[in-house]
Design a protein around this motif. Structure first.
Motif, PDB file in Angstrom:
ATOM      1  N   UNK A   1     -14.159  66.271 -26.754  1.00 43.13           N
ATOM      2  CA  UNK A   1     -13.993  65.153 -25.832  1.00 43.13           C
ATOM      3  C   UNK A   1     -15.230  64.284 -25.807  1.00 43.13           C
ATOM      4  N   UNK A   2     -14.993  62.985 -25.710  1.00 41.08           N
ATOM      5  CA  UNK A   2     -16.135  62.066 -25.593  1.00 41.08           C
ATOM      6  C   UNK A   2     -16.503  61.827 -24.142  1.00 41.08           C
ATOM      7  N   UNK A   3     -15.907  62.598 -23.233  1.00 39.77           N
ATOM      8  CA  UNK A   3     -16.187  62.401 -21.817  1.00 39.77           C
ATOM      9  C   UNK A   3     -17.507  63.075 -21.447  1.00 39.77           C
ATOM     10  N   UNK A   4     -17.723  63.356 -20.186  1.00 35.97           N
ATOM     11  CA  UNK A   4     -19.056  63.730 -19.743  1.00 35.97           C
ATOM     12  C   UNK A   4     -19.164  65.090 -19.066  1.00 35.97           C
ATOM     13  N   UNK A   5     -18.038  65.755 -18.836  1.00 33.69           N
ATOM     14  CA  UNK A   5     -18.107  67.036 -18.136  1.00 33.69           C
ATOM     15  C   UNK A   5     -17.240  68.072 -18.826  1.00 33.69           C
ATOM     16  N   UNK A   6     -17.865  69.229 -19.037  1.00 34.07           N
ATOM     17  CA  UNK A   6     -17.182  70.346 -19.664  1.00 34.07           C
ATOM     18  C   UNK A   6     -17.051  71.510 -18.691  1.00 34.07           C
ATOM     19  N   UNK A   7     -17.111  71.188 -17.379  1.00 30.44           N
ATOM     20  CA  UNK A   7     -16.967  72.235 -16.367  1.00 30.44           C
ATOM     21  C   UNK A   7     -15.637  72.961 -16.551  1.00 30.44           C
ATOM     22  N   UNK A   8     -15.596  74.204 -16.101  1.00 27.26           N
ATOM     23  CA  UNK A   8     -14.338  74.968 -16.166  1.00 27.26           C
ATOM     24  C   UNK A   8     -13.206  74.144 -15.563  1.00 27.26           C
TER      25      UNK A   8
ATOM     26  N   UNK B   1      -8.503  74.816 -19.580  1.00 29.67           N
ATOM     27  CA  UNK B   1      -8.853  74.073 -20.796  1.00 29.67           C
ATOM     28  C   UNK B   1     -10.321  74.229 -21.145  1.00 29.67           C
ATOM     29  N   UNK B   2     -10.644  74.141 -22.433  1.00 34.05           N
ATOM     30  CA  UNK B   2     -12.011  74.371 -22.884  1.00 34.05           C
ATOM     31  C   UNK B   2     -12.523  73.154 -23.650  1.00 34.05           C
ATOM     32  N   UNK B   3     -13.634  72.618 -23.182  1.00 34.39           N
ATOM     33  CA  UNK B   3     -14.115  71.318 -23.641  1.00 34.39           C
ATOM     34  C   UNK B   3     -15.399  71.427 -24.445  1.00 34.39           C
ATOM     35  N   UNK B   4     -15.405  70.774 -25.605  1.00 33.53           N
ATOM     36  CA  UNK B   4     -16.655  70.530 -26.330  1.00 33.53           C
ATOM     37  C   UNK B   4     -16.978  69.054 -26.167  1.00 33.53           C
ATOM     38  N   UNK B   5     -18.086  68.725 -25.529  1.00 34.74           N
ATOM     39  CA  UNK B   5     -18.469  67.323 -25.385  1.00 34.74           C
ATOM     40  C   UNK B   5     -19.188  66.856 -26.641  1.00 34.74           C
ATOM     41  N   UNK B   6     -18.839  65.647 -27.101  1.00 31.72           N
ATOM     42  CA  UNK B   6     -19.466  65.127 -28.307  1.00 31.72           C
ATOM     43  C   UNK B   6     -19.303  63.611 -28.359  1.00 31.72           C
ATOM     44  N   UNK B   7     -19.798  63.023 -29.429  1.00 31.07           N
ATOM     45  CA  UNK B   7     -19.761  61.569 -29.598  1.00 31.07           C
ATOM     46  C   UNK B   7     -18.403  61.124 -30.135  1.00 31.07           C
ATOM     47  N   UNK B   8     -18.124  59.821 -30.069  1.00 32.15           N
ATOM     48  CA  UNK B   8     -16.879  59.306 -30.665  1.00 32.15           C
ATOM     49  C   UNK B   8     -16.792  59.604 -32.166  1.00 32.15           C
ATOM     50  N   UNK B   9     -17.923  59.560 -32.857  1.00 32.53           N
ATOM     51  CA  UNK B   9     -17.909  59.863 -34.298  1.00 32.53           C
ATOM     52  C   UNK B   9     -17.522  61.319 -34.530  1.00 32.53           C
ATOM     53  N   UNK B  10     -18.136  62.202 -33.778  1.00 29.62           N
ATOM     54  CA  UNK B  10     -17.833  63.629 -33.922  1.00 29.62           C
ATOM     55  C   UNK B  10     -16.385  63.909 -33.520  1.00 29.62           C
ATOM     56  N   UNK B  11     -15.917  63.221 -32.475  1.00 30.58           N
ATOM     57  CA  UNK B  11     -14.532  63.407 -32.041  1.00 30.58           C
ATOM     58  C   UNK B  11     -13.571  63.000 -33.159  1.00 30.58           C
ATOM     59  N   UNK B  12     -13.847  61.849 -33.771  1.00 32.09           N
ATOM     60  CA  UNK B  12     -12.969  61.368 -34.845  1.00 32.09           C
ATOM     61  C   UNK B  12     -12.991  62.327 -36.033  1.00 32.09           C
TER      62      UNK B  12
END
Ligand code: SF4
Lengths: 476, 207
Positions: free
Chosen positions: A430-437, A444-455
């Motif tokens: 996800x390109x969003x800002x929070x990976x809280x539970x 759901x389980x979130x990996x935060x990253x950049x738009x490039x990494x997301x793509x």
């Protein structure tokens, strides 16, 4: 201002200029608010408070509302938005009602200017250097990219500002985040700020206003600066700021609400004097070198749990129980590489990364490629304006051709209030800002990253380094 | 807002560090337009299983938790979202104070605004009180806001910092809006003298 040092920081200049009453030992300062942004989730109880006390909104001309958190981003049906959830529909309707009754301007669902509150303010030229901006939303720090003092407040404080255009505040401390060097190809502003938070931790900047300085910050565009300031709150900071410069002025000039003519010239003169004076002191310092950064990704359940994308999941050490709990929730093993980890969903959006430059970045990697089988990718522009611009550039077609969903504007899966949500156990980049539970959906389980990494990850169907996909990339 | 002065209470221990407001109350409960009933959603994703049944092992679901008014959480409490629904949910459940080593800025403001007392203890005292809460859940402590101390069953005391203005507000049970409304004249004078480059919105024409 009495007691103010002769050499002042950017923060201190903006703070001093907005003091209706200075703080004393026994009472906090009364701080004037230039712009109050309002959305449907944190405002209903505040308007109710005004009704109860029979108070008007003091400055409707300094207040702007939009709808973003609980609104649908699914395509319109016969040109109309359909809100399936009756509770969300009632909340949205309540905002419309409150704005009508109190004379507050509103960009409602269906308006050409509707969108995520922190995308809308800047693109309309409402966010300007040297101003104070608040919103019942912690990511109000975004607007600090312009050299504004912008921070999130709770609903009680929303009522304070509606009724008095002021807030009671203790003067926070300042922290300089100096970022030297320059970001290398494939490393973005999102990676930079994830690296900052990995360094400070989620509470490292509590009680502080950050000022980002240094060559790497100067070379960022306004949209990149917004990405950086947006996530200041994830380090615990009250706000994040960047001194305005020509990049800032160019961005603001000509926007619908930006000053024009003689007012512009006068504003520019004031804005040029806002930067931190030589010799001004910060209460704390952090330094980083952008040249050494790799794309970043989070592995855990808070935004401070970030690492270089080619690193392995850490072995719990130090505050081990926090990390063990995070590993358990994320279903990860210590020492496991993140690269190649299978994912189910990719979310491109949120007030961190849903502006036109973010969509362009992701599209540059996705053009002529397809989303991996079994992966769902949502592309959610930050505002209706961003959406129209992207469509004019054909970016929607790039995403649709790749097999991604092209959505209406809003917060969407960043907060998962509107039906866009992960299912339990799913992994998302996800390109969003929070990976809280549970942030993007229960379990759901979130990996935060950049738009490039997301793509890149959408294409690979797994966490992927975007750099090999960039034109002209050769591994050193 | 109910004033806080001195009260005695059992402790509920929640040994989790960095509890964020998404855990205190998940976003799907934020679609309300009032403050009522949020206590049932407090820590919902930890407190209930997939079918919505209380998990017996979760601290808030244990019989000793009934009636306790002090939550002893892990270190650093309340980071993340600005949602005031977090203190509303804690108060709705029945808590009047939360103990940690520190609080996120917005959470602290929101808590004080609603009469929920944030008690930040030094790390050693915090660790000790958390252990006490976990191992002796029936023990009572006394919280005195006037004196800024927590008194343990053996008579030992631990002091906690609190802003003087916040303390007055909590002791009187008055909210800050009343105070701000009293500054009205100064605000008017400030506005009259105010020249900024900030464009205001031409109100109604936008709609
Ligand atoms: S996009 Fe996410 S973080 Fe930003 S305002 Fe919306 S819910 Fe909050």
């Amino acid at each position: 201002m009495d007691g103010s040092p002769r050499s002042r920081t950017l923060f201190r200049k903006v703070w001093d200029a907005h003091l209706v009453r200075d703080e004393t030992e026994s009472a906090p300062a009364v701080l004037y608010v230039d712009l109050h942004l309002v959305h449907e989730v944190t405002s209903p109880q505040a308007f109710a408070e005004l009704r109860e006390r029979g108070l008007p909104v003091r400055r409707p001309d300094r207040t702007l509302a939009t709808m973003d958190h609980s609104t649908p981003t699914t395509p319109r049906v016969n040109g109309r938005f359909v809100i399936a959830d009756p509770q969300a529909a009632a909340q949205v309707e309540r905002l419309a009602e409150n704005c009508r009754d109190f004379g507050v301007p509103l960009y409602a669902l269906g308006s050409e200017r509707q969108g995520i509150v922190h995308v809308v303010g800047p693109e309309l030229g409402l966010t300007v250097p040297g101003s104070t901006i608040v919103c019942g939303d912690s990511h109000t720090s975004t607007h600090g990219a312009f050299g504004a003092l912008a921070f999130g407040v709770g609903t009680s404080e929303v009522a304070h500002v509606l009724a008095t255009q002021c807030l009671l505040q203790r003067r926070p401390q300042t922290m300089e985040i100096r970022v030297a060097g320059r970001l290398t190809a494939g490393v973005t502003a999102k990676d930079l700020v994830l690296a900052v938070i990995a360094h400070t931790g989620v509470a490292g900047a509590t009680g502080h206003v950050l000022e980002y300085t240094g060559a790497a910050i100067r070379s960022l565009s306004m949209e990149e600066r917004m990405t950086v300031c947006n996530m200041s709150i994830e380090a615990g900071a009250r706000a994040g700021m960047i001194a305005p410069d020509d990049t800032t002025f160019e961005y603001v000039a000509g926007r619908p609400f930006a000053p024009a003519g003689a007012a512009w010239d006068a504003a520019l003169e004031r804005w040029r004097a806002l930067g931190t004076d030589a010799g001004a002191d910060y209460d704390a310092h952090v330094t980083l070198d952008a040249s050494h950064l790799a794309p970043m990704i989070t592995w855990g359940t808070n935004p401070g749990m970030g690492l270089a994308i080619d690193a392995c999941v850490p072995r719990p050490a130090g505050e081990a129980d926090v990390q063990e709990k995070a590993l358990l929730y994320m279903g990860l093993r210590p020492g496991e590489p993140l690269l190649g980890k299978r994912i189910d969903v990719v979310f491109l959006g949120s007030c961190t990364n849903s502006r036109i430059s973010d969509l362009r970045l992701a599209a540059s990697v996705m053009r002529g490629r397809t989303v991996a089988a079994g992966v769902r990718m949502l592309v959610v522009p930050g505002s209706q304006q961003v959406k129209r611009q992207a469509e004019a550039e054909g970016l929607d077609q790039v995403f649709l051709a790749a097999g991604a969903e092209w959505r209406e504007a809003g917060c969407s899966m960043c907060i998962a209030m509107n039906g866009d949500a992960l299912s339990a156990g799913q992994y998302a980049v996800s390109t969003s800002n929070r990976n809280f539970e549970g942030r993007q959906g229960k379990g759901g389980r979130t990996f935060l990253a950049s738009p490039l990494t997301a793509a890149a990850s959408a294409i690979a169907g797994a966490v992927a380094d975007p750099r090999p996909l960039l034109a002209g990339w050769e591994k050193a | 807002m109910k004033p806080i002065r001195t009260f005695a209470s059992r402790l509920v221990g929640l040994p989790v560090d960095d509890v964020d407001t998404d855990q205190i109350i998940p976003a799907r409960f934020l679609k309300v337009t009032d403050k009522e009933g949020l206590g049932a959603a407090l820590f919902a994703d930890w407190r209930y299983d997939a079918e919505g049944r209380p998990r017996p092992e979760f601290p808030l679901n244990r019989p000793e938790a009934e009636g306790a008014r002090v939550l002893v959480a892990g270190r650093n409490f309340g980071c993340g979202s600005s949602r005031e629904h977090a203190p509303w949910a804690l108060l709705g459940y029945g808590f009047r104070a939360v103990v940690s080593t520190g609080f996120a800025d917005i959470f602290r403001n929101n808590a004080v605004a609603n009469g929920l007392l944030p008690i930040a203890l030094r790390p050693a005292a915090h660790a000790w009180m958390l252990r006490l809460a976990l191992e002796h859940p029936r023990v009572q402590v006394t919280v005195s806001l006037e004196r800024g101390i927590v008194t343990l069953p053996d008579g030992a005391t631990e002091s906690f910092p609190i802003d003087g203005f916040d303390r007055e507000c909590l002791l009187q049970g008055v909210d800050r809006l009343g105070y701000l409304l009293g500054v009205e004249q100064e605000i008017g004078a400030f506005e009259a003298a105010y020249a900024t480059g900030v464009s205001t919105l031409p109100g109604a024409s936008l709609r």
